[in-house]
Design an enzyme around this catalytic site. Sequence first.
Site, PDB file in Angstrom:
ATOM      1  N   ASP A 160      90.620  78.406  -9.798  1.00  0.00           N
ATOM      2  CA  ASP A 160      91.754  79.026 -10.496  1.00  0.00           C
ATOM      3  C   ASP A 160      91.827  78.486 -11.928  1.00  0.00           C
ATOM      4  O   ASP A 160      91.911  77.282 -12.127  1.00  0.00           O
ATOM      5  CB  ASP A 160      93.048  78.696  -9.737  1.00  0.00           C
ATOM      6  CG  ASP A 160      94.239  79.469 -10.271  1.00  0.00           C
ATOM      7  OD1 ASP A 160      94.079  80.249 -11.229  1.00  0.00           O
ATOM      8  OD2 ASP A 160      95.344  79.280  -9.723  1.00  0.00           O
ATOM      9  N   HIS A 231      93.069  90.658  -7.410  1.00  0.00           N
ATOM     10  CA  HIS A 231      93.966  89.880  -8.275  1.00  0.00           C
ATOM     11  C   HIS A 231      93.494  89.925  -9.728  1.00  0.00           C
ATOM     12  O   HIS A 231      94.302  90.096 -10.642  1.00  0.00           O
ATOM     13  CB  HIS A 231      94.044  88.438  -7.769  1.00  0.00           C
ATOM     14  CG  HIS A 231      94.950  87.590  -8.586  1.00  0.00           C
ATOM     15  ND1 HIS A 231      96.293  87.874  -8.744  1.00  0.00           N
ATOM     16  CD2 HIS A 231      94.712  86.478  -9.333  1.00  0.00           C
ATOM     17  CE1 HIS A 231      96.841  86.965  -9.541  1.00  0.00           C
ATOM     18  NE2 HIS A 231      95.907  86.117  -9.914  1.00  0.00           N
TER      19      HIS A 231
HETATM   20  C1  HEM Z   1      99.603  83.479  -5.678  1.00  0.00           C
HETATM   21  C2  HEM Z   1      99.522  82.867  -6.842  1.00  0.00           C
HETATM   22  C3  HEM Z   1      98.271  82.955  -7.669  1.00  0.00           C
HETATM   23  C4  HEM Z   1      97.023  82.499  -7.354  1.00  0.00           C
HETATM   24  C5  HEM Z   1      96.589  81.757  -6.097  1.00  0.00           C
HETATM   25  C6  HEM Z   1      96.154  82.865  -8.452  1.00  0.00           C
HETATM   26  C7  HEM Z   1      94.788  82.613  -8.491  1.00  0.00           C
HETATM   27  C8  HEM Z   1      93.925  83.142  -9.438  1.00  0.00           C
HETATM   28  C9  HEM Z   1      92.482  83.041  -9.389  1.00  0.00           C
HETATM   29  C10 HEM Z   1      91.699  82.337  -8.297  1.00  0.00           C
HETATM   30  C11 HEM Z   1      91.991  83.681 -10.465  1.00  0.00           C
HETATM   31  C12 HEM Z   1      90.509  83.875 -10.849  1.00  0.00           C
HETATM   32  C13 HEM Z   1      89.978  82.796 -11.744  1.00  0.00           C
HETATM   33  C14 HEM Z   1      90.649  82.665 -13.067  1.00  0.00           C
HETATM   34  O1  HEM Z   1      90.307  83.343 -14.045  1.00  0.00           O
HETATM   35  O2  HEM Z   1      91.581  81.873 -13.144  1.00  0.00           O
HETATM   36  C15 HEM Z   1      93.117  84.172 -11.229  1.00  0.00           C
HETATM   37  C16 HEM Z   1      93.038  84.869 -12.400  1.00  0.00           C
HETATM   38  C17 HEM Z   1      94.101  85.316 -13.118  1.00  0.00           C
HETATM   39  N1  HEM Z   1      95.427  85.257 -12.741  1.00  0.00           N
HETATM   40 FE1  HEM Z   1      96.151  84.451 -11.061  1.00  0.00          FE
HETATM   41  N2  HEM Z   1      96.901  83.511  -9.411  1.00  0.00           N
HETATM   42  C18 HEM Z   1      98.188  83.614  -8.957  1.00  0.00           C
HETATM   43  C19 HEM Z   1      99.257  84.220  -9.601  1.00  0.00           C
HETATM   44  C20 HEM Z   1      99.170  84.841 -10.820  1.00  0.00           C
HETATM   45  C21 HEM Z   1     100.267  85.453 -11.508  1.00  0.00           C
HETATM   46  C22 HEM Z   1     101.702  85.513 -10.981  1.00  0.00           C
HETATM   47  C23 HEM Z   1      99.778  85.945 -12.688  1.00  0.00           C
HETATM   48  C24 HEM Z   1     100.474  86.691 -13.809  1.00  0.00           C
HETATM   49  C25 HEM Z   1     101.762  86.897 -13.900  1.00  0.00           C
HETATM   50  C26 HEM Z   1      98.371  85.643 -12.732  1.00  0.00           C
HETATM   51  C27 HEM Z   1      97.529  85.955 -13.765  1.00  0.00           C
HETATM   52  C28 HEM Z   1      96.173  85.805 -13.757  1.00  0.00           C
HETATM   53  C29 HEM Z   1      95.297  86.214 -14.844  1.00  0.00           C
HETATM   54  C30 HEM Z   1      95.728  86.823 -16.176  1.00  0.00           C
HETATM   55  C31 HEM Z   1      93.991  85.923 -14.433  1.00  0.00           C
HETATM   56  C32 HEM Z   1      92.698  86.167 -15.230  1.00  0.00           C
HETATM   57  C33 HEM Z   1      92.238  87.598 -15.046  1.00  0.00           C
HETATM   58  C34 HEM Z   1      90.952  87.855 -15.818  1.00  0.00           C
HETATM   59  O3  HEM Z   1      89.867  87.568 -15.297  1.00  0.00           O
HETATM   60  O4  HEM Z   1      91.046  88.345 -16.951  1.00  0.00           O
HETATM   61  N3  HEM Z   1      98.036  84.972 -11.570  1.00  0.00           N
HETATM   62  N4  HEM Z   1      94.287  83.831 -10.576  1.00  0.00           N
END
Ligand code: HEM
Length: 326
Positions: A160, A231
């Site tokens: 993440d 996601h």
């Molecule tokens: C359940 C809670 C969450 C988990 C476990 C989670 C986990 C992750 C993971 C594993 C990734 C892929 C790797 C990375 O680029 O970081 C990711 C990407 C991302 N997450 Fe989350 N996330 C969560 C909640 C959120 C929320 C609430 C938002 C926005 C309001 C968010 C926004 C993003 C964004 C912008 C990316 C990058 C997308 C891209 O590749 O351009 N995440 N998240």
Amino acid sequence: MNTALPPQKLEALLVEDVAQLVLAPPAKASVFLTVTVNPGKESEAVEALGDVPGLKRGVGFRVPENDLSCVVGIGSDAWDRMYTGARPDQLHPFPVIGSGSRVAVATPGDLLFHIRATRFDMCFSLAQHLLERFGDAVTPVDETHGFRSWDERDLLGFVDGTENPERFEAVASAFIPQGPWRGGSYVVTQKYLHDLDKWNATSVEEQENVIGRSKLSDIEQPDGVQRSNSHVGANQLFAEDGSQLQIVRDNLPFGNASAKEFGTYFIGYANDPRVTEHMLEQMFIGKPEGNYDLILDFSTAVTGNLYFVPPADFLENPEEFTTPAS
Ligand code: HEM
């Protein structure tokens, strides 16, 4: 060869100098401390905020290599009770987003202390000192202890933070570039609980389709394979000119193994809270409607807050920016 930066880019990068320490390396440990300000104690809370930088220095300077930092955020209702002058344009209460079983809830929270370090004891010690200093001016409503898990993984087992913007892009995404609140930021926090029994009963291939990246290698799924309701797919956001709108995240896992209560503490900084809110709409409502983020089949938001993160000088000298309530 002229290697000087264009003036606009140099000016933009200098914003970081007047900001709180929002852009830090991924935290190894955090305390996410949320409090409400008790009625009638607003001016005491304003005074105590002025001591936060000193308390951080007192705890952190003894072991500087552990990179202790503390970012302070102030919620909309608290702002109107604590200050009567100028207010940040986009500061508003966190909006409830979604419907039915998928809701980004809004919960109480006037002040956020986002404490980070490479060692948990320093975060904990600073939280203790902060609560002692604020005394009966505040009531704690949530204290979440975040830990770095393996190689930067969440409790779903995925890395993440990979696609966080870096360097110039991070500065441009996180900070208000000009005007009286130059160097300020907006931060959204949400505490998510994961249904790990359900998740662990799901095949790795299906989990990868939920996230949109490979679980082991953390490589993004190719076009044509990645789903729009993964996601990663749900969090693609573009401005009218086609440029990508980004936020700066520093999520951490938290948990209580015996209570089987565990999840991800989401924290996202942006120069405009509507960017993060738009991502939440795409996650919870879907784009098009109904095409919601599959991560929500395994994750429930139990808190939700929006705060303004003022420029660093604000904490000790609020009267240079607005009028503190007396
Ligand atoms: C359940 C809670 C969450 C988990 C476990 C989670 C986990 C992750 C993971 C594993 C990734 C892929 C790797 C990375 O680029 O970081 C990711 C990407 C991302 N997450 Fe989350 N996330 C969560 C909640 C959120 C929320 C609430 C938002 C926005 C309001 C968010 C926004 C993003 C964004 C912008 C990316 C990058 C997308 C891209 O590749 O351009 N995440 N998240």
